[in-house]
Write a protein that holds these residues in place. Sequence first.
Motif, mmCIF file in Angstrom:
data_model
loop_
_atom_site.group_PDB
_atom_site.id
_atom_site.type_symbol
_atom_site.label_atom_id
_atom_site.label_comp_id
_atom_site.label_asym_id
_atom_site.label_seq_id
_atom_site.Cartn_x
_atom_site.Cartn_y
_atom_site.Cartn_z
ATOM 1 N N LEU A 3 0.851 -1.188 0.000
ATOM 2 C CA LEU A 3 0.000 0.000 0.000
ATOM 3 C C LEU A 3 0.881 1.230 0.000
ATOM 4 O O LEU A 3 1.906 1.264 0.669
ATOM 5 C CB LEU A 3 -0.881 0.062 1.253
ATOM 6 C CG LEU A 3 -1.850 -1.074 1.505
ATOM 7 C CD1 LEU A 3 -2.503 -0.895 2.842
ATOM 8 C CD2 LEU A 3 -2.898 -1.103 0.419
ATOM 9 N N THR A 4 0.487 2.225 -0.725
ATOM 10 C CA THR A 4 1.135 3.520 -0.639
ATOM 11 C C THR A 4 0.074 4.538 -0.303
ATOM 12 O O THR A 4 -0.948 4.625 -0.975
ATOM 13 C CB THR A 4 1.810 3.894 -1.963
ATOM 14 O OG1 THR A 4 2.835 2.938 -2.218
ATOM 15 C CG2 THR A 4 2.438 5.264 -1.888
ATOM 16 N N CYS A 5 0.297 5.298 0.731
ATOM 17 C CA CYS A 5 -0.648 6.315 1.162
ATOM 18 C C CYS A 5 -0.012 7.692 1.008
ATOM 19 O O CYS A 5 1.114 7.894 1.437
ATOM 20 C CB CYS A 5 -1.040 6.122 2.623
ATOM 21 S SG CYS A 5 -1.542 4.452 3.044
ATOM 22 N N ASN A 6 -0.733 8.626 0.413
ATOM 23 C CA ASN A 6 -0.251 9.988 0.304
ATOM 24 C C ASN A 6 -0.734 10.741 1.527
ATOM 25 O O ASN A 6 -1.824 11.283 1.550
ATOM 26 C CB ASN A 6 -0.773 10.632 -0.986
ATOM 27 C CG ASN A 6 -0.225 12.020 -1.187
ATOM 28 O OD1 ASN A 6 0.521 12.532 -0.376
ATOM 29 N ND2 ASN A 6 -0.619 12.633 -2.282
ATOM 30 N N VAL A 25 1.269 3.251 -0.952
ATOM 31 C CA VAL A 25 1.903 3.631 -0.232
ATOM 32 C C VAL A 25 2.318 2.684 -0.735
ATOM 33 O O VAL A 25 1.723 2.083 -1.177
ATOM 34 C CB VAL A 25 1.539 3.633 1.061
ATOM 35 C CG1 VAL A 25 1.618 4.293 1.975
ATOM 36 C CG2 VAL A 25 1.088 3.095 1.960
ATOM 37 N N VAL A 26 4.357 2.520 -0.384
ATOM 38 C CA VAL A 26 3.755 1.175 -0.467
ATOM 39 C C VAL A 26 3.962 0.460 0.874
ATOM 40 O O VAL A 26 5.115 0.328 1.250
ATOM 41 C CB VAL A 26 4.394 0.342 -1.633
ATOM 42 C CG1 VAL A 26 3.902 -1.070 -1.702
ATOM 43 C CG2 VAL A 26 4.107 0.972 -2.979
ATOM 44 N N VAL A 27 2.765 0.055 1.649
ATOM 45 C CA VAL A 27 2.909 -0.716 2.901
ATOM 46 C C VAL A 27 3.214 -2.162 2.562
ATOM 47 O O VAL A 27 2.496 -2.747 1.783
ATOM 48 C CB VAL A 27 1.599 -0.712 3.694
ATOM 49 C CG1 VAL A 27 1.692 -1.612 4.895
ATOM 50 C CG2 VAL A 27 1.250 0.680 4.123
ATOM 51 N N ALA A 28 4.235 -2.726 3.118
ATOM 52 C CA ALA A 28 4.592 -4.118 2.804
ATOM 53 C C ALA A 28 3.812 -5.046 3.712
ATOM 54 O O ALA A 28 4.073 -5.121 4.898
ATOM 55 C CB ALA A 28 6.083 -4.345 2.971
ATOM 56 N N LEU A 29 2.839 -5.720 3.147
ATOM 57 C CA LEU A 29 2.061 -6.715 3.861
ATOM 58 C C LEU A 29 2.528 -8.091 3.413
ATOM 59 O O LEU A 29 3.270 -8.212 2.448
ATOM 60 C CB LEU A 29 0.580 -6.522 3.570
ATOM 61 C CG LEU A 29 0.017 -5.164 4.007
ATOM 62 C CD1 LEU A 29 -1.417 -5.039 3.531
ATOM 63 C CD2 LEU A 29 0.121 -4.982 5.493
ATOM 64 N N ALA A 196 -5.321 -4.489 4.360
ATOM 65 C CA ALA A 196 -5.451 -3.670 3.161
ATOM 66 C C ALA A 196 -6.860 -3.091 3.049
ATOM 67 O O ALA A 196 -7.034 -1.915 2.716
ATOM 68 C CB ALA A 196 -5.128 -4.501 1.925
ATOM 69 N N THR A 197 -7.870 -3.910 3.325
ATOM 70 C CA THR A 197 -9.248 -3.422 3.256
ATOM 71 C C THR A 197 -9.484 -2.316 4.268
ATOM 72 O O THR A 197 -10.094 -1.275 3.952
ATOM 73 C CB THR A 197 -10.230 -4.581 3.495
ATOM 74 O OG1 THR A 197 -10.008 -5.604 2.521
ATOM 75 C CG2 THR A 197 -11.672 -4.098 3.396
ATOM 76 N N ARG A 198 -9.000 -2.512 5.494
ATOM 77 C CA ARG A 198 -9.168 -1.476 6.524
ATOM 78 C C ARG A 198 -8.414 -0.206 6.164
ATOM 79 O O ARG A 198 -8.872 0.904 6.481
ATOM 80 C CB ARG A 198 -8.707 -2.002 7.881
ATOM 81 C CG ARG A 198 -9.696 -2.930 8.558
ATOM 82 C CD ARG A 198 -9.365 -3.061 10.040
ATOM 83 N NE ARG A 198 -8.081 -3.708 10.227
ATOM 84 C CZ ARG A 198 -7.914 -5.016 10.466
ATOM 85 N NH1 ARG A 198 -8.984 -5.799 10.532
ATOM 86 N NH2 ARG A 198 -6.728 -5.539 10.637
ATOM 87 N N ALA A 199 -7.245 -0.350 5.525
ATOM 88 C CA ALA A 199 -6.485 0.836 5.132
ATOM 89 C C ALA A 199 -7.315 1.734 4.219
ATOM 90 O O ALA A 199 -7.243 2.965 4.296
ATOM 91 C CB ALA A 199 -5.191 0.431 4.443
#
Length: 314
Positions: A3-6, A25-29, A196-199
Motif C-alpha cells: 500500500l502507498t498512502c499519500n 503507499v507502499v505498505v509491505a504486507l 489492506a481493506t481497513r487501510a
Amino acid sequence: MKLTCNTPRKGALAHIVATLTAIAVVVALPAAAQTVTRSTTSAADLAATAQGPDRSQLGVYYRQLEQRLVSQGNLRQDRNAGALDAATLARNFMAIAMRTEYGSGMSGSGSAAPLRRWEQPIRIGVRFGASVPAAQQRSDQAALTRVAQRLQRASGHPVGLTNGAANFHVLVLSDAERANAGPVLQQMVPGLSRNATRAVTRMGRNTFCMVIAIPAADPNQGIARAIAIVRAEHPPLMRQSCMEEELAQGMGLSNDSPAARPSIFNDDEEFGVLTRHDELLLRMLYDDSLRPGMSPGSVNQHIGQLAQAVLARG
C-alpha cells in the motif's frame, strides 16, 4: 501486497493540515499470492450516502487546504523544474524504487525492498461512486487518459484505460462510499487482506489518496494487480496530484523521499504533477537492464550507469 498512502507526516504540509479547522503507499504486507477477478458491481452499488463533493464539509476542508498550499507556492504544475545530474537521479531511484513507504503492519519503517514493476500491459479501469456528477466523471476520465499516456511515454511500458477486464482499478469515491467499499474491494481482489481493506475503508482525512499493488505469485513476474483510491471531494489540483502520484507509485515507484526534488514523490507537496525527474525514474525502472525481484544490492551496482544513460537520451 503493498500500500502507498499519500499522507502528510512532517514539514510545511503537516503544519498546514494541523492548523486547518476540522470540517475533515507502499505498505509491505505478507506477499501472499492474490487472484483478482473483474468486479461487475455497478457504480450505483457503491453506497451513495454522502453529499456531493462541492457541498460536503470534507470538500470545504480540501478546498481550503488546496488554497493554502497554492498560496505558499506548493502543488506546482511545472514539470521541467531544475537541472538534474546522474548521481542525484541514481540516489533518488534507490530511495524511491527500492524502498517501501511503510514497513510490515504499516509501521512506517521505509525498509529496503526488491524491485517491483509490471511485466504485463497495464489496463486501467475507472469506477465512480454514485455521488460523482456526470460532468466530473467525464473530466476525470479525460484526465486519467492523459496520465496513462504520460506514464506510457515515460516508461515505455503499455498503459491505457479500458472498458474491459482491468488489472489496475481506479476508484473515485466520496468519504461515505469509500468507508463502505469493502465488498467492492473483495470482489475486485478476492482474499484481499483485512489490513489492506481497513487501510482503504478507514482512511483518515489527512490521507489524500492511496494505491494498493498486489504482486504476482512468482516475484519475478512483478506486479499483478493494483487498486487506487481517489477522493471525490478533492478540488482540481489535489485531484490531479493524486491521479498522477498514485498511478506512478502503482507502477513500482513505491516510496516517498524528503530528499527527492524536483519530484512529486516528496511529502511536502511542492509539486502537484510528475516532473521530468519522476519520468526519468520511470524510464529507469522499466529499462531492459532491470527485472522484477532484483535486490537493492544488485540494482545499486549499475544504477549510476543507467542514470547516466537515461539522462543522455533526454
